[in-house]
Design an enzyme around this catalytic site. Structure first.
Site, short mmCIF file in Angstrom:
data_model
loop_
_atom_site.label_atom_id
_atom_site.label_comp_id
_atom_site.label_asym_id
_atom_site.label_seq_id
_atom_site.Cartn_x
_atom_site.Cartn_y
_atom_site.Cartn_z
N ASP A 303 0.86 -1.17 0.00
CA ASP A 303 0.00 0.00 0.00
C ASP A 303 0.91 1.24 0.00
OD1 ASP A 303 -2.15 1.70 0.06
OD2 ASP A 303 -3.22 0.63 1.61
C1 BGC Z 1 -5.20 2.98 0.17
C2 BGC Z 1 -5.48 1.89 -0.85
C3 BGC Z 1 -5.42 2.48 -2.24
C4 BGC Z 1 -4.08 3.15 -2.44
C5 BGC Z 1 -3.90 3.72 -3.85
C6 BGC Z 1 -3.96 3.77 -0.15
O1 BGC Z 1 -3.82 4.87 0.67
O2 BGC Z 1 -5.08 2.39 1.44
O3 BGC Z 1 -6.72 1.28 -0.60
O4 BGC Z 1 -5.65 1.47 -3.19
O5 BGC Z 1 -3.96 4.21 -1.51
O6 BGC Z 1 -4.68 4.83 -4.06
#
Ligand code: BGC
Length: 758
Positions: A303
């Site tokens: 993430d």
């Molecule tokens: C979130 C994810 C997301 C990613 C990309 C992160 O902050 O936890 O769910 O897919 O950002 O945008």
């Protein structure tokens, strides 16, 4: 017989050709790996955000329309050989802008086919929410409330189509985290509290995204966020969770396992911490469970900045180098780094780590081959050109209708005193409350922007609740007053009165008050709240109308079940809309007016008190105190609850055999009669519980459900088959077992028993 042989012949041809295709892919991966330099391999594991390569003005803002800066792109692709790009810039793009961005990103590969194209990923989590005019569905929690697998699959097919229309082949969805912490800001992104419901709906979404084959209308799915992210004990985003192995296996892992079995190609890892171990260094879960035990062949992406956060936030590594090596060796295949100069540093650190042997060539090759496998599967090596004219159905009437039908089957009727609903014409209706008059409250976060607060890109032509009432019941019959507005109070949501006198006067003039309460759009850390109670000012609006003896219909537009117990009793009707998307208001008025029937059911237990957060599948010991007048389990509304305009009668619950043996299955049937005057869709829910077990059994556990349409005054029989596997639980040795003894089956208000014998 002849036809049987012909059938078998063609089937084997198909099987062999699929096997061939796979083999070809595997051979291609090996060939590619043999040719790739260390730098190229490491680059494949690096993902950057679009912002890094966009053209900017002198103040640093990305240009509108968005355009890719060739120099920055070349640095990323030629020098660092990055494997992936994600995200939007600061806001939603038009189809034409996306077309331009993706063409620029693909250009280096089209002119040099020996390069490995980047895989582009985006969070299209309730429709293609980052493309102007994309079809916006209810958020996942609302999708779960439909309990309709066909709708879930169709939602995903349409989203995949519109994501491909935008040139993107990878969607960071679905969220498969279990919604068992109502405080959590991302509760609305989940499929509710039950592992069976979440597994079934999640697998349907994966199948919809990926299709039978990954053609130009489908995208790679990404299971999020492996695993236990949602179970934070504080309720705050990205804070630690404690999950005993039993509950990890019984509750949190099944939705991911089912999605792996459904063919999900990628996974994103939990940003938080479970049992003291950050998700990103959990070798046991990432490598032993997901990859080795379950045979997951796709790749695991981190993430946002989570390789870095191992050092800066979690403090499990003193240096970035150590953090990166630990994450990589735990089984992460790609790092969402995602900014500059961090991504350049990432590449250098991993290259050095491989050279010094701290990351083995084998691990690196494994990570890269997983990434290449997904790239091959989604056709990145076959055809990079995409033509907007192939996607004429983008934003079509059919797609919008599907979003509306999903909202119709999601919105859940929780109370309807004296049949105030359907609401007859001829009433003076006051539409009020903070969430009544803006599309952002129907859509929530991940809509046009990350937090969903920017109204600039609200879909033209879609109605707010106020507008939908005015068009359904006539503008002359409707009044409007906000009464309360939501605002951001030093990073926390808060409510304050606005023109409260206007509200009071209009309450006096109205026969019925439709009071729209709820939450400000938000997600992740910005969505953290201090209390589950709905703000006092919002509840006060209801109390003012009650004091004036008005009939009040509470309309909840909220991502979390906010506590409202002091305004429930006097409400005439209560409707949970969740975050129903762009067509939610139209759906709501169709339901309220009786043009359509309610059929949504709660995918979670709606709490009554913030001191009692329990789930429907609690063990019997929790209920014990009830007899003494205590209220250990005392929800506002139970999981699976939802009213309609029809009385339903369940009868003749039958079990095919009183005894089930090791190799047997049993068939359970029940009759459901619609005694009402209109057709209804009913979710028939089968719960089974072990009467006695060596580890405390749940009082009830959802094992099957079916959503069926029943015409007025008619009856249907519903059949469920239950297998031994369905009755297993995790014992003291951490293994799934079934024990002999009695099991209770419940459907509606009926109960019957059978025995399991070895
Ligand atoms: C979130 C994810 C997301 C990613 C990309 C992160 O902050 O936890 O769910 O897919 O950002 O945008």
């Amino acid at each position: 017989m002849k036809y049987l042989f012909i059938g078998i012949f063609f089937l084997s041809l198909l099987v062999f050709s699929c096997a061939d295709l796979k083999e070809t892919n595997e051979t291609r991966i090996d060939n590619l790996l043999n040719k790739m330099s260390l730098e190229e391999k490491v680059g494949q594991t690096c993902q950057i955000t679009l912002d890094v390569i966009l053209d900017r003005d002198e103040k640093g803002n990305a240009l509108v329309p968005a355009s890719v800066n060739e120099k920055l792109l070349n640095e990323a692709i030629d020098t660092y050989k990055i494997g992936s790009i994600l995200n939007v810039g600061s806001h939603t793009l038009s189809l034409v802008e996306w077309n331009g961005v993706i063409e620029s990103v693909n250009k280096p590969y089209i002119s040099n086919t020996s390069k490995i194209p980047v895989i582009y990923g985006v969070d299209a989590i309730h429709g293609m929410n980052y493309t102007i005019d994309g079809t916006l569905f209810p958020q996942e929690i609302g999708l779960a409330a439909t309990w309709n697998l066909d709708l879930a699959k169709r939602f995903a097919e349409i989203t995949a189509y519109e994501t491909r229309a935008s040139g993107i082949r990878w969607n960071f969805s679905p969220v498969l985290d279990l919604g068992r912490q109502p405080l959590w800001s991302r509760n609305f992104e989940t499929l509710g509290e039950d592992p069976y419901l979440a597994s079934e709906m999640g697998a349907a979404i994966v199948k919809g995204y990926q299709g039978e084959k990954l053609d130009k209308f489908h995208v790679a799915a990404c299971m999020k966020h492996f695993v236990g992210y949602s179970a934070t004990s504080s309720g705050r985003d990205r804070t630690p969770a404690w999950i005993p192995e039993k509950y990890m296996k019984e509750l949190y892992l099944p939705s991911f396992k089912k999605a792996v079995d459904a063919g999900a190609l990628t996974v994103m890892v939990n940003s938080g911490v479970v049992n003291g171990i950050p998700g990103h260094i959990n070798y046991h879960l990432l490598t032993e469970t997901l990859k080795e035990e379950w045979g997951f062949k796709g790749f695991a992406v981190s993430d946002w900045e989570d390789f870095i956060m191992l050092s800066t936030v979690h403090h499990t590594s003193e240096t970035l180098e150590d953090a990166y090596i630990k994450a990589f060796n735990a089984g992460l295949d790609m790092s969402m780094v995602p900014l500059s100069p961090q991504y350049q540093e990432y590449c250098k650190i991993i290259i050095d780590a491989v050279k010094s042997g701290k990351i083995s060539q084998k691990r690196l090759n494994d990570a890269v081959s997983r990434i290449l496998r997904v790239k091959l599967e989604i056709g990145l090596f076959d055809d990079l050109n995409y033509k907007m004219e192939d996607y004429n159905d983008f934003g079509s009437e059919e797609f919008r209708l599907s979003a509306m039908n999903t909202a119709l089957e999601s919105i859940t009727l929780l109370k309807n005193s004296n049949n105030i609903l359907p609401l007859s014409k001829g009433n003076k209706i006051l539409i009020a409350g903070p969430t009544a008059d803006n599309l952002i409250y129907l859509n929530g976060a991940w809509t046009h922007t990350w937090q969903g607060m920017d109204t600039t890109f609200n879909t033209k032509g879609c109605k707010t609740v106020r507008e939908a009432f005015e068009s359904k019941f006539g503008k002359e019959n409707c009044l409007f007053s906000k009464g309360v507005e939501l605002y951001n109070d030093k990073n926390f949501e808060n409510s304050r009165f606005v023109q409260i006198e206007d509200y009071k006067q209009k309450v006096d003039l109205a026969d019925v008050v439709v009071l729209c309460l709820g939450e400000m759009p938000s997600t992740e850390k910005p969505g953290d709240i201090r209390s589950l109670n709905l703000d006092a000012e919002q509840r006060e609006l209801a109390k003012i109308a009650y004091q004036k003896n008005k009939k009040v219909i509470l309309v909840l537009l909220e991502g979390r079940p906010r506590i409202i117990n002091d305004i429930v009793n006097e409400a005439s009707a209560i409707i949970q809309c969740y975050l129903p998307g762009d067509y939610g208001a139209d759906a709501l008025v169709k339901l309220i007016s009786g043009e359509a029937n309610f059929s949504g059911k709660l995918p979670y237990t709606y709490p009554k008190y913030d001191g009692i957060i329990e789930f429907y599948d609690h063990p019997r010991s929790v209920d014990r105190d009830k007899s003494g007048g205590f209220d250990a389990f005392d929800p506002q509304w139970e999981f699976g609850f939802g009213l309609s305009y029809c009385q339903l009668k369940y009868s003749e619950l039958k079990i095919s055999s009183p005894i089930m043996n090791a190799n047997d299955s049993i068939v359970i049937t029940v009759k459901v009669k619609n005694e009402g005057n209109m057709a209804v869709k009913e979710v028939v829910q089968l719960y089974i519980s072990d009467d006695y077990a060596s580890v405390i059994p749940e009082g009830k556990k959802l094992k099957r459900f079916q959503k069926i349409q029943i015409e007025s005054k008619s009856e249907k029989t519903v059949t469920f088959t239950i297998f031994k596997e369905d009755l297993k639980f995790i014992n003291l040795d951490g293994e799934f077992v079934i024990e002999e003894g009695d099991f209770s089956c419940r459907i509606g208000n009926l109960m019957s028993k059978f025995k399991y014998k070895f």
